[in-house]
Design an enzyme around this catalytic site. Structure first.
Site, PDB file in Angstrom:
ATOM      1  N   GLY A 160       0.816  -1.198   0.000  1.00 55.11           N
ATOM      2  CA  GLY A 160       0.000   0.000   0.000  1.00 55.11           C
ATOM      3  C   GLY A 160       0.860   1.262   0.000  1.00 55.11           C
ATOM      4  N   SER A 193       4.664  -5.387  -3.931  1.00 53.89           N
ATOM      5  CA  SER A 193       4.430  -3.956  -4.023  1.00 53.89           C
ATOM      6  C   SER A 193       5.148  -3.216  -2.886  1.00 53.89           C
ATOM      7  CB  SER A 193       2.931  -3.668  -4.044  1.00 53.89           C
ATOM      8  OG  SER A 193       2.681  -2.340  -4.418  1.00 53.89           O
ATOM      9  N   TYR A 194       4.417  -2.404  -2.089  1.00 55.09           N
ATOM     10  CA  TYR A 194       5.083  -1.700  -0.995  1.00 55.09           C
ATOM     11  C   TYR A 194       5.575  -2.652   0.088  1.00 55.09           C
ATOM     12  CZ  TYR A 194       6.451   2.068   2.070  1.00 55.09           C
ATOM     13  OH  TYR A 194       7.197   2.918   2.864  1.00 55.09           O
ATOM     14  N   HIS A 242       0.794  -6.560 -11.858  1.00 54.59           N
ATOM     15  CA  HIS A 242       1.344  -6.213 -10.550  1.00 54.59           C
ATOM     16  C   HIS A 242       1.177  -7.342  -9.542  1.00 54.59           C
ATOM     17  CE1 HIS A 242       2.778  -3.231  -7.681  1.00 54.59           C
ATOM     18  NE2 HIS A 242       1.781  -3.523  -6.862  1.00 54.59           N
TER      19      HIS A 242
END
Length: 407
Positions: free
Chosen positions: A25, A121-122, A379
């Protein structure tokens, strides 16, 4: 309190490793994404009320634990509201480590198992930072309860400078933006600063948005969810950082681009919350896949994870990095630029790897790190290419290179 969901494998539960999965996120739910639409045993039907089996779930070969963190994400919560406005990388890692220790006390049969940390991702920040804490806490302990063996991250935010250079390059080389906008992005955007972009940089990013058009940046060749087109991009003051957030609608391998909407319906059902022992206090607000409060007030985000990579590579831990090659948010070019700066010797040169007789992607094995590209994946690699993702996960656990030949 951080809410986990644990999914044991069958029939190998007594010996299989323990694997933690984290979504990023910052502020997005590992249960809403990782468990519900990526690597968990079930997916959600479009009615938002019923489930179907994920034939390629990772719990076929490991005990998988999905953790909503930091507190305030998904069903997790804090007794201090102020915590939602002061979240950051370091506290997230420390809280996750504390959670793991308490969880193992509750389920002692999983102590001393081979333990891995994974995510995307984050979580490219969360995973190495938590890995570093576990590694350092284990120093000098003969038989640690968290028998940490290594980590794996996908489409990961690694290093701000190289992430940004690689992202703008990906947009340009894939025909998503004009030559002029590409030049303006490189001229006006301070590539070492993720926050507080200049007015000129924001203008260049606005033009890039306009030129890309109504596509899903997380999977540039697959359709969008038409019912939410107008809400998909909300790049406010933190424009560059938002481009790296795992916060937008995802697309389903089953040609259902609205899968996140199904999760939102499902996890707001009272019977589902009761079964999960979640929302026991009956909060007035609905469950959401991501928390804007946490994302907008994130106050601790180091520019680079590469020093941690260097430390843990030197320690001999198993490290894999993978990348879906149709993601324009944290694209393969960004990841390769970041990893190149490690200057690792190559053990196995770049080669195509195979799954079920077809090229599943490409890989290169370095001294201390394995990189895997997954062909045609966005992603969320396990969402778009679940069979290939499971093949990759098995290779990671077995510490074997990706399959070299078509069989």
């Amino acid at each position: 309190m951080i809410l986990p969901i644990w999914v044991p494998p069958h029939p190998f539960g007594t010996t299989a490793p323990l694997v933690l999965w984290l979504n990023g996120g910052p502020g997005c739910s590992s249960i809403g994404y990782g468990a519900a639409e990526e690597i968990g045993p079930f997916r959600i039907h479009p009615d938002g009320k019923t489930l179907f089996v994920n034939s390629y779930s990772w719990n076929k070969v490991a005990n998988v634990l999905f953790l909503d963190s930091p507190a305030g994400v998904g069903f997790s919560y804090s007794n201090s509201t102020s915590d939602l406005y002061t979240s950051g990388d370091q506290r997230t890692a420390e809280d996750a480590y504390t959670f793991l220790l308490h969880w193992l006390e509750r389920f002692p049969q999983y102590k001393h198992r081979d333990f891995y940390i994974t995510g995307e991702s984050y979580a490219g920040h969360y995973v190495p930072q938590l890995s570093q804490i576990v590694y350092e806490k284990n120093k000098g302990i003969q038989n640690p309860i968290l028998n940490f063996k290594g980590f794996m991250v996908g489409n990961a935010v690694i290093d701000d400078f190289h992430d940004f250079v690689g992202t703008f390059e990906y947009w340009w080389t894939h025909g998503l933006i004009s030559d002029e906008t590409y030049q303006n992005l490189n001229i006006h955007c301070d590539l070492e600063v993720a926050e507080h972009a200049s007015d000129e940089c924001n203008k260049a990013l606005d033009m890039a948005d306009l030129e890309r058009g109504n596509i899903n940046p997380y999977s540039i060749f697959t359709p969008t969810c038409n019912t939410t087109v107008s809400t998909r991009r909300n790049l406010r003051s933190h424009r560059i950082r938002n481009l790296l957030r795992n916060r937008h609608l995802r697309l389903s391998l089953n040609y259902d681009p609205c899968t996140e909407m199904h999760s939102t319906v499902y996890f707001n059902l009272p019977e589902v919350q009761k079964a999960l022992h979640a929302n026991v206090t009956g909060v007035s607000y609905p469950w959401e896949t991501c928390s804007d409060i946490i994302a907008d007030h994130w106050n601790d985000s180091p520019r680079s994870m590469l020093p941690i990579y260097q430390e843990l590579i030197a320690a001999g831990l198993k490290i894999w990095v993978f990348s879906g090659d149709t993601d324009s948010v944290v694209p393969i070019t960004a990841t390769r630029y970041s990893l190149d700066t490690l200057n690792l010797p190559t053990l196995i040169k770049w080669y195509p790897w195979y799954d079920n007789g077809k090229v599943g992607g490409w890989s290169q094995v370095y001294d201390g790190l394995t990189f895997v590209a997954v062909k045609g994946a966005g992603h969320e690699v396990p969402l778009y290419r679940p069979q290939q993702a499971l093949t990759m996960f098995k290779s990671f656990l077995e510490n074997k290179p990706m399959p070299h030949r078509a069989v």
